[in-house]
Design an enzyme around this catalytic site. Structure first.
Site, PDB file in Angstrom:
ATOM      1  N   HIS A   4      -9.018  -0.535  -0.568  1.00 31.19           N
ATOM      2  CA  HIS A   4      -7.637  -0.612  -1.030  1.00 31.19           C
ATOM      3  C   HIS A   4      -7.431  -1.842  -1.897  1.00 31.19           C
ATOM      4  O   HIS A   4      -6.334  -2.355  -2.017  1.00 31.19           O
ATOM      5  CB  HIS A   4      -6.667  -0.604   0.158  1.00 31.19           C
ATOM      6  CG  HIS A   4      -7.070   0.382   1.208  1.00 31.19           C
ATOM      7  ND1 HIS A   4      -7.793   0.016   2.309  1.00 31.19           N
ATOM      8  CD2 HIS A   4      -6.910   1.708   1.276  1.00 31.19           C
ATOM      9  CE1 HIS A   4      -8.064   1.094   3.016  1.00 31.19           C
ATOM     10  NE2 HIS A   4      -7.545   2.126   2.424  1.00 31.19           N
TER      11      HIS A   4
HETATM   12  S1  FES Z   1      -8.644  -3.299   1.387  1.00 36.38           S
HETATM   13 FE1  FES Z   1      -8.212  -1.815   2.928  1.00 36.38          FE
HETATM   14  S2  FES Z   1      -9.994  -1.940   4.110  1.00 36.38           S
HETATM   15 FE2  FES Z   1     -10.336  -3.465   2.646  1.00 36.38          FE
END
Ligand code: FES
Ligand code: HEM
Lengths: 427, 177
Positions: free
Chosen positions: B142
């Protein structure tokens, strides 16, 4: 009409009817159930979902005869099903694509309910039971996707179980309880298998309640007005048995095209790489049916705190998790958020637009969920998430107060209001 | 019967029968609770899983600028032999630029060895080394960016990468756990 009531013919059937009137129950459900005569094809998807559930149970039980849920053997046992077990490839492809077909049917079924106001009084319980089924399906499908123990299985499971670590104080304890270890590992796979086998049976139970609730008030219809009498209805058999069968044939055709020609199109190639706890794939994506919710999960990247201080009340991670759960749980409150007495969007000039914009918002969120969180995507995700929640929490309550609905037809048999204002004749 | 229960009332109006109800309901709750607890607790990490608690690592073969990943408690642990530039960069960052403020000195025992659990504090992916906007780690799941000290700089992750308990057994060996 001869199919109106059940008349047991023959000694055995009369004997049975006095002791366990199950045939009478079936007759009431599938034969004499009085149904509005104006249902369109969007009303096919409930029975389609039920049939797909049966297909999933049958293929699943067969897969379970060959599957091995130990972390060392799971991936190989699925390959064994694909290569060695007689017709194993067919049974697995039907099960794997069946999950997608199930969600297609259920999503259409749900949007049908949104468009025609099927969630409104007196069908609130029917709708709520539907949302419960949806939640159970999501859990079942999530745990099923973990079973082949490929890279997406493993990392999908890691990301989703870690959601619970956002809960303050007890989060980490809950996560390690879910895992049975310090990471997604063998104990996790075993318990997911146990629950993946169990939940479909729970779903059947809730489906029975759902159909019971349906039959108490009867089906809604595209006009969204109440049935005024027998002239507005036909028996389920043969009319809707036929219409549902035709729809089933079309649906099975699409299903078969996927199974035989594009069996891996809806899956992710990385799931044919065995799970590796040390390497996260470049880009983790869930199955397509979770993408809008995944986009909502990632949409929030800022903390909410007291301005001017360092105090963080809700961090981004917890906010994302809250937004994602809220986007599903808000459906439970829908019957009360939308209090307009007019059900069908056909007679709600503004809601009709709101519905389609909401639909496009869901598609957009799905697209954002499938992309890497770069460039314009995070902004689209945030806007889409805010719009999604605002649709339910602001727009619908507002519309129910200020929208001016179109005049409703007299009855299902008499759907057209004449220009003179008088209504036509009963046929 | 009616006179019976009247007789057994105490001064507060508590009847013998009320007491029996409360006592049996209370016992019932305790009994149910003690029957349910094993069913809940069975899902917690089992004794053999808890037993895998330490990992020893030989550092001698890791050149400057190289990283390795070892497994500790079935989790990846990053061991990075940092370059002088990386150390300088990590130490130059003002604390107010950090979402989870922590000095680089607090995160290492010996400046050249950065040892941390290789699990993104967002939702648990394994970040990729020598990537991202801060020359440290980047989590592709993410989009979280960590710096050369493994501190969160940008993205949804709330915390810095976790430092496990470890000790230097000698100059070339550490024990994690
Ligand atoms: S940014 Fe969501 S798990 Fe690493
Ligand atoms: C609600 C109905 C169900 C849904 C939505 C569902 C969904 C799924 C999904 C998405 C997969 C992953 C497929 C893949 O990528 O390979 C899967 C696998 C599996 N499911 Fe189900 N399932 C359902 C019912 C069942 C039932 C009743 C069983 C019976 C035990 C079962 C047994 C299995 C097994 C053994 C696997 C692993 C083999 C494989 O990966 O193909 N499922 N399921």
């Amino acid at each position: 009409m001869s199919t109106d009531t059940y008349n047991p013919k023959g000694k055995f059937f009369r004997w049975m009817d006095d002791r366990l009137p199950i045939i009478r129950l079936m007759h009431g459900t599938f034969v004499s159930y009085p149904t509005p005569k104006n249902l369109n094809y969007w009303w096919n998807f409930g029975s389609l979902a039920g049939i797909v559930l049966m297909i999933m149970m049958i293929t699943g039980i067969v897969l379970a005869m060959h599957y091995n849920s130990s972390a060392d053997a799971a991936f190989d046992s699925v390959e064994h099903i694909m290569r060695d077990v007689n017709y194993g490839w067919l049974i697995r492809y039907v099960h794997a694509n069946g999950g997608s077909m199930f969600f297609i049917a259920v999503y259409i079924h749900m949007f049908r309910g949104l468009y025609y106001g099927s969630y409104k009084a007196p069908r609130e319980m029917l709708w709520i039971l539907g949302v419960v089924i949806f939640l159970l399906m999501m859990m079942t499908a999530f745990m099923g996707y973990v079973l082949p123990w490929g890279q997406m299985s493993f990392w999908g499971a890691t990301v989703i179980t870690n959601l619970f670590s956002a809960i303050p104080l007890v989060g980490d304890a809950i996560v390690s309880w879910l895992w049975g270890g310090f990471a997604v590992s063998d104990p996790t796979l075993n318990r997911f298998y146990s629950l993946h086998y169990l939940l479909p049976f729970v779903i059947i139970g809730v489906v029975i309640l759902h159909i019971w609730a349906l039959h108490i008030q009867g089906s809604n219809n595209p006009l969204g007005i109440d049935v005024k009498g027998p002239q507005d209805q036909v028996n389920f058999h043969p009319y809707y048995i036929m219409k549902d069968s035709f729809g089933l044939a079309a649906f099975i055709f699409v299903f078969a095209v996927f199974v035989f020609y594009f069996p891996n199109m809806l899956g992710h190639p990385d799931n044919y790489i065995p799970a590796n706890p040390l390497v996260t794939p470049e880009h983790i994506v869930p199955e397509w049916y979770f993408l809008p919710f995944y986009a909502i999960l990632r949409a929030i990247t800022f903390d909410i705190g007291i301005p001017g201080t360092d105090i963080v009340l809700l961090d981004a991670k917890l906010l994302g998790v809250i937004a994602m759960f809220a986007s599903i749980l808000v459906l439970f409150a829908l019957p009360w958020l939308d209090s307009s007495p007019v059900r069908s969007a056909r007679f709600r000039p503004i809601y009709k637009w709101a519905f389609w914009i909401f639909f496009l918002d869901c598609i957009m969120l799905g697209y954002v969920g499938s992309q890497k969180p770069e460039g314009i995507m995070p902004i689209l995700g945030l806007v889409g998430t805010v719009y999604y929640l605002a649709h339910f929490l602001i727009l619908l309550p507002w519309l129910s107060r200020f929208e001016k609905p179109l005049p409703l037809p007299e009855s299902i048999s008499n759907p057209v209001i004449k220009a003179t204002g008088e209504v036509g004749h009963e046929q | 019967m009616a006179t019976d229960s009247k007789d057994s009332s105490t001064g507060n109006g508590i009847k013998r029968r009320d007491f029996i109800y409360v006592a049996s309901a209370g016992l019932g709750i305790i009994a149910t609770g003690s029957a349910v607890w094993p069913l809940i607790d069975q899902m917690n990490p089992s004794a053999d899983v808890l037993a895998m608690s330490i990992t020893d690592v030989d550092l001698s073969s890791i050149a400057v600028g190289q990283s390795i990943t070892v497994v500790w408690q079935s989790k990846p642990v990053f061991i990075r032999h940092r370059t002088p530039e990386e150390i300088a960069e990590a130490r130059a960052v003002p604390l107010e630029d950090l979402p989870d403020p922590q000095t680089d000195e607090d995160r290492v025992q010996r400046a050249e060895w950065l040892i941390m659990v290789g699990i993104c504090t967002h939702l648990g992916c394994v970040p990729l080394g020598e990537q991202g906007l801060y020359g440290g780690w980047f989590c592709p799941c993410h989009g979280s960016h960590y710096d050369t000290s493994g501190r969160i700089r940008q993205g949804p992750a709330p915390d810095n990468l976790v430092i496990p308990n470890y000790e230097f057994l000698d100059d070339n060996h550490i024990r994690i756990g």
